[in-house]
Design a protein around this motif. Structure first.
Motif, PDB file in Angstrom:
ATOM      1  N   LYS A 279      -1.997  -2.947  -9.393  1.00  0.00           N
ATOM      2  CA  LYS A 279      -3.098  -2.238  -9.842  1.00  0.00           C
ATOM      3  C   LYS A 279      -4.474  -2.704 -10.231  1.00  0.00           C
ATOM      4  O   LYS A 279      -5.035  -2.078 -10.614  1.00  0.00           O
ATOM      5  N   GLU A 280      -4.136  -3.911 -10.359  1.00  0.00           N
ATOM      6  CA  GLU A 280      -5.709  -4.663 -10.462  1.00  0.00           C
ATOM      7  C   GLU A 280      -6.009  -4.838  -9.473  1.00  0.00           C
ATOM      8  O   GLU A 280      -7.392  -4.271  -9.164  1.00  0.00           O
ATOM      9  N   LEU A 281      -5.428  -4.559  -8.475  1.00  0.00           N
ATOM     10  CA  LEU A 281      -6.410  -4.901  -7.097  1.00  0.00           C
ATOM     11  C   LEU A 281      -6.815  -3.341  -6.370  1.00  0.00           C
ATOM     12  O   LEU A 281      -8.045  -2.832  -6.076  1.00  0.00           O
ATOM     13  N   LEU A 282      -6.144  -2.661  -6.885  1.00  0.00           N
ATOM     14  CA  LEU A 282      -6.197  -0.864  -6.432  1.00  0.00           C
ATOM     15  C   LEU A 282      -7.856  -0.946  -7.696  1.00  0.00           C
ATOM     16  O   LEU A 282      -8.885   0.282  -7.158  1.00  0.00           O
ATOM     17  N   GLU A 283      -7.737  -1.226  -8.713  1.00  0.00           N
ATOM     18  CA  GLU A 283      -8.867  -0.765  -9.672  1.00  0.00           C
ATOM     19  C   GLU A 283     -10.088  -1.470  -9.103  1.00  0.00           C
ATOM     20  O   GLU A 283     -11.465  -1.415  -9.806  1.00  0.00           O
ATOM     21  N   LEU A 284      -9.634  -2.592  -8.404  1.00  0.00           N
ATOM     22  CA  LEU A 284     -11.890  -3.951  -8.203  1.00  0.00           C
ATOM     23  C   LEU A 284     -11.515  -3.406  -6.594  1.00  0.00           C
ATOM     24  O   LEU A 284     -12.419  -3.866  -6.166  1.00  0.00           O
ATOM     25  N   SER A 285     -10.568  -2.658  -5.256  1.00  0.00           N
ATOM     26  CA  SER A 285     -10.705  -2.629  -4.203  1.00  0.00           C
ATOM     27  C   SER A 285     -12.031  -1.564  -3.878  1.00  0.00           C
ATOM     28  O   SER A 285     -11.970  -0.606  -4.656  1.00  0.00           O
ATOM     29  N   SER A 286     -12.306  -1.610  -2.373  1.00  0.00           N
ATOM     30  CA  SER A 286     -13.702  -0.926  -1.645  1.00  0.00           C
ATOM     31  C   SER A 286     -12.990   0.092  -1.428  1.00  0.00           C
ATOM     32  O   SER A 286     -11.191  -0.406  -1.646  1.00  0.00           O
ATOM     33  N   PRO A 287     -13.374   1.551  -1.237  1.00  0.00           N
ATOM     34  CA  PRO A 287     -11.759   2.596  -0.387  1.00  0.00           C
ATOM     35  C   PRO A 287     -11.586   2.066   0.936  1.00  0.00           C
ATOM     36  O   PRO A 287     -10.399   2.124   1.677  1.00  0.00           O
ATOM     37  N   ILE A 288     -12.274   1.057   1.621  1.00  0.00           N
ATOM     38  CA  ILE A 288     -11.294   0.497   2.614  1.00  0.00           C
ATOM     39  C   ILE A 288     -10.817  -0.524   2.603  1.00  0.00           C
ATOM     40  O   ILE A 288      -9.129  -0.121   3.468  1.00  0.00           O
ATOM     41  N   TYR A 289     -10.666  -1.001   1.677  1.00  0.00           N
ATOM     42  CA  TYR A 289      -9.369  -2.542   1.252  1.00  0.00           C
ATOM     43  C   TYR A 289      -8.015  -1.472   0.231  1.00  0.00           C
ATOM     44  O   TYR A 289      -7.079  -1.429   0.526  1.00  0.00           O
ATOM     45  N   ARG A 290      -8.075   0.179   0.269  1.00  0.00           N
ATOM     46  CA  ARG A 290      -8.290   0.629  -0.955  1.00  0.00           C
ATOM     47  C   ARG A 290      -6.306   1.889  -0.179  1.00  0.00           C
ATOM     48  O   ARG A 290      -5.534   2.108  -0.140  1.00  0.00           O
ATOM     49  N   MET A 291      -7.394   1.995   2.062  1.00  0.00           N
ATOM     50  CA  MET A 291      -6.293   2.670   2.002  1.00  0.00           C
ATOM     51  C   MET A 291      -6.020   1.787   2.931  1.00  0.00           C
ATOM     52  O   MET A 291      -4.702   2.033   3.472  1.00  0.00           O
ATOM     53  N   GLU A 292      -6.042   0.612   3.389  1.00  0.00           N
ATOM     54  CA  GLU A 292      -5.509  -0.891   3.260  1.00  0.00           C
ATOM     55  C   GLU A 292      -3.885  -1.291   3.178  1.00  0.00           C
ATOM     56  O   GLU A 292      -2.751  -1.032   3.271  1.00  0.00           O
ATOM     57  N   LEU A 293      -4.350  -0.997   1.511  1.00  0.00           N
ATOM     58  CA  LEU A 293      -2.778  -0.737   0.759  1.00  0.00           C
ATOM     59  C   LEU A 293      -2.337   0.050   0.830  1.00  0.00           C
ATOM     60  O   LEU A 293      -0.946   0.301   0.932  1.00  0.00           O
ATOM     61  N   MET A 294      -3.015   1.656   1.175  1.00  0.00           N
ATOM     62  CA  MET A 294      -1.996   2.397   1.122  1.00  0.00           C
ATOM     63  C   MET A 294      -1.124   2.691   2.123  1.00  0.00           C
ATOM     64  O   MET A 294       0.071   3.169   2.447  1.00  0.00           O
ATOM     65  N   MET A 295      -1.825   2.106   3.260  1.00  0.00           N
ATOM     66  CA  MET A 295      -1.208   1.616   4.762  1.00  0.00           C
ATOM     67  C   MET A 295       0.640   1.115   4.494  1.00  0.00           C
ATOM     68  O   MET A 295       1.242   0.793   5.060  1.00  0.00           O
ATOM     69  N   ILE A 296       0.056   0.095   3.565  1.00  0.00           N
ATOM     70  CA  ILE A 296       0.919  -1.175   3.190  1.00  0.00           C
ATOM     71  C   ILE A 296       2.321  -0.789   2.195  1.00  0.00           C
ATOM     72  O   ILE A 296       3.511  -0.806   3.339  1.00  0.00           O
ATOM     73  N   GLY A 297       1.529   0.421   1.532  1.00  0.00           N
ATOM     74  CA  GLY A 297       2.730   0.683   0.784  1.00  0.00           C
ATOM     75  C   GLY A 297       3.263   2.534   1.266  1.00  0.00           C
ATOM     76  O   GLY A 297       4.166   2.413   0.597  1.00  0.00           O
ATOM     77  N   ARG A 298       2.131   2.541   2.464  1.00  0.00           N
ATOM     78  CA  ARG A 298       3.421   4.018   3.177  1.00  0.00           C
ATOM     79  C   ARG A 298       4.798   3.255   3.800  1.00  0.00           C
ATOM     80  O   ARG A 298       5.371   4.219   3.932  1.00  0.00           O
ATOM     81  N   LEU A 299       4.029   1.819   4.230  1.00  0.00           N
ATOM     82  CA  LEU A 299       5.838   1.866   4.703  1.00  0.00           C
ATOM     83  C   LEU A 299       6.423   1.036   4.077  1.00  0.00           C
ATOM     84  O   LEU A 299       7.989   1.529   4.865  1.00  0.00           O
ATOM     85  N   PHE A 300       6.653   0.744   3.083  1.00  0.00           N
ATOM     86  CA  PHE A 300       7.446   0.328   2.570  1.00  0.00           C
ATOM     87  C   PHE A 300       8.108   1.344   1.341  1.00  0.00           C
ATOM     88  O   PHE A 300       9.046   1.317   1.026  1.00  0.00           O
ATOM     89  N   ALA A 301       7.249   2.493   1.549  1.00  0.00           N
ATOM     90  CA  ALA A 301       8.016   3.649   1.217  1.00  0.00           C
ATOM     91  C   ALA A 301       9.214   4.570   2.231  1.00  0.00           C
ATOM     92  O   ALA A 301       9.550   5.434   1.483  1.00  0.00           O
ATOM     93  N   GLN A 302       9.469   3.796   2.940  1.00  0.00           N
ATOM     94  CA  GLN A 302       9.924   4.443   4.361  1.00  0.00           C
ATOM     95  C   GLN A 302      11.006   3.899   3.997  1.00  0.00           C
ATOM     96  O   GLN A 302      11.536   2.979   3.875  1.00  0.00           O
ATOM     97  N   ASN A 303      11.766   4.119   5.904  1.00  0.00           N
ATOM     98  CA  ASN A 303      13.224   3.630   5.999  1.00  0.00           C
ATOM     99  C   ASN A 303      13.323   2.275   6.682  1.00  0.00           C
ATOM    100  O   ASN A 303      12.391   2.398   7.629  1.00  0.00           O
ATOM    101  N   ALA A 304      13.541   1.338   5.619  1.00  0.00           N
ATOM    102  CA  ALA A 304      13.473  -0.238   6.926  1.00  0.00           C
ATOM    103  C   ALA A 304      14.348  -0.610   7.693  1.00  0.00           C
ATOM    104  O   ALA A 304      14.233  -1.077   8.629  1.00  0.00           O
ATOM    105  N   GLU A 305      15.729   0.433   7.883  1.00  0.00           N
ATOM    106  CA  GLU A 305      16.319  -0.045   9.463  1.00  0.00           C
ATOM    107  C   GLU A 305      15.618   0.950  10.617  1.00  0.00           C
ATOM    108  O   GLU A 305      14.937   0.109  11.488  1.00  0.00           O
ATOM    109  N   LEU A 306      14.746   2.055  10.423  1.00  0.00           N
ATOM    110  CA  LEU A 306      13.810   2.985  11.296  1.00  0.00           C
ATOM    111  C   LEU A 306      12.848   1.407  11.816  1.00  0.00           C
ATOM    112  O   LEU A 306      12.158   0.896  12.939  1.00  0.00           O
ATOM    113  N   TYR A 307      11.713   0.374  10.414  1.00  0.00           N
ATOM    114  CA  TYR A 307      11.803   0.058  11.080  1.00  0.00           C
ATOM    115  C   TYR A 307      11.311  -1.181  11.817  1.00  0.00           C
ATOM    116  O   TYR A 307      11.378  -2.056  12.637  1.00  0.00           O
ATOM    117  N   ALA A 308      12.582  -1.810  10.631  1.00  0.00           N
ATOM    118  CA  ALA A 308      13.259  -2.862  12.147  1.00  0.00           C
ATOM    119  C   ALA A 308      13.761  -2.870  13.437  1.00  0.00           C
ATOM    120  O   ALA A 308      13.261  -3.832  14.026  1.00  0.00           O
TER     121      ALA A 308
END
Length: 380
Positions: A279-308
């Motif tokens: 939450k603190e990272l999001l409040e202090l992040s630039s739009p580019i870093y926010r997008m990076e966090l979005m991509m990380i969070g997007r992965l962990f919102a999906q199927n673990a076995e699929l990515y493995a």
């Protein structure tokens, strides 16, 4: 003295509200027209997405915007957003390209995320679809005797094995897969079935609302003339097809999927292990870093076995990934030891490698940066 400006401000805001309401009515009227267009396209069996028509339309609206003294980019953004919505409404109006709709389509893995998305797409278009999944008995040759298409949408590490379990298929039945590696499944299909065979890799997730502008990779197998209707169906749905050799596809996927997914996964693991306050990272992040966090969070919102499975299926990339780790460590050592000059020289060398793509990617990312900003304040 303060009453007059306040009154004028209220009047102007009311006028803006009225103009917005008129705009909504205009968009609604346009939506009805595009729905009618969808019906006509269906009767003509024309594709959902026609690149030339969209480019021409956007170009004309930019000219009109300039004549009206408006930002051309603004009007293009608005028009493209409205067009995307029209594609969504026209999806259910797509025409079937097969001339044998009485014959069923079997989708193995049809209850999985991607399989279910394709099942919905096929059924909306008028196909009779039979799904085979974990809770179903394996179909017999008699049950498959009238199949026009058998589509394998199963875990990548099980695809070849399950293909080999198939009973004999009708001579003209198309056997296809939609997994993220192509060489092994394609070879398995060619060995198992003497009829038409094609490998497909939809480069989109199950959350897409329609296939307009979505990329589908095609790796040809055998008897293209007999599976051309399937390729035409994806085109009719609005997809863009890219044909490539199966081995070249798998080499590229090592970079596009295995390397990228593993890097993203490791970054997420590191953030979690260090107990970083997201939450603190999001409040202090630039739009580019926010997008990076979005991509990380997007992965962990999906199927673990699929990515493995995806990462494990690209073992040929592992040696390159290990070289990446060594380079990462060497660069960190140089920075830690104050070798700024070495960093700058390496930066310039890599910049030359990217060449004109650097500026292209910079320009393309600007719209994403703006979108990230919009999404940020949308939730505040």
């Amino acid at each position: 003295m303060s009453q007059e400006p306040d009154k004028r401000l209220s009047e102007l805001r009311n006028a803006i509200d009225a103009a917005d309401n008129e705009l909504i009515e205009i968009i609604a009227r346009r939506a009805k027209l595009t729905a009618e267009v969808g019906e006509v396209k269906r009767s003509l069996k024309q594709p959902l997405y026609v690149p030339e028509r969209e480019r021409s339309l956007v170009k004309a609206r930019r000219v009109k915007a300039k004549q009206a003294g408006l930002s051309e980019d603004l009007i293009e953004d608005v028009v493209r957003r409205i067009i995307r919505e029209s594609y969504r409404t026209q999806t259910s109006q797509a025409a079937a390209t097969s001339s044998h709709l009485e014959r069923p389509v079997f989708v193995f893995g049809g209850e999985g995320a991607l399989g279910a998305r394709l099942v919905t797409q096929l059924r909306q278009t008028g196909y009779r679809v039979i799904t085979i999944d974990k809770n179903n008995e394996w179909p017999t040759e008699d049950e498959l005797s009238q199949a026009q298409l058998v589509l394998m949408s199963v875990p990548v590490n099980k695809t070849a094995e399950l293909i080999r379990r198939l009973p004999p298929l009708p001579d003209d039945c198309v056997l296809a897969d939609v997994t993220s590696i192509k060489a092994a499944p394609l070879n398995a299909m060619l060995e198992q079935h003497d009829g038409p065979v094609v490998g497909l890799h939809p480069m989109f997730g199950p959350s897409v609302q329609n296939l307009a502008k979505q990329l589908v990779v095609v790796t040809h197998g055998r008897q293209r003339q007999h599976y051309q209707w399937l390729l035409d169906q994806f085109i009719n749905w609005g997809a863009h097809l890219h044909e490539v050799d199966a081995n070249k596809h798998d080499d590229a996927m090592g970079w596009i999927q295995a390397m990228r997914h593993l890097s993203t996964f490791a970054y997420g693991v590191h953030l979690a292990s260090e107990r970083v306050d997201i939450k603190e990272l999001l409040e202090l992040s630039s739009p580019i870093y926010r997008m990076e966090l979005m991509m990380i969070g997007r992965l962990f919102a999906q199927n673990a076995e699929l990515y493995a499975d995806i990462i494990a299926a690209n073992k040929s990339q592992f040696s390159s990934i290990r070289r990446y780790l060594r380079r990462f460590s060497e660069i960190l050592d140089d920075i830690e030891n104050g070798k700024k000059g070495d960093f700058v020289l390496l930066f310039e060398e890599v910049s030359q490698y990217f060449g004109e793509f650097s500026n292209q990617f910079l320009q393309e990312s600007e719209s994403l940066v703006q979108l990230a900003d919009d999404q940020r304040f949308k939730h505040e």
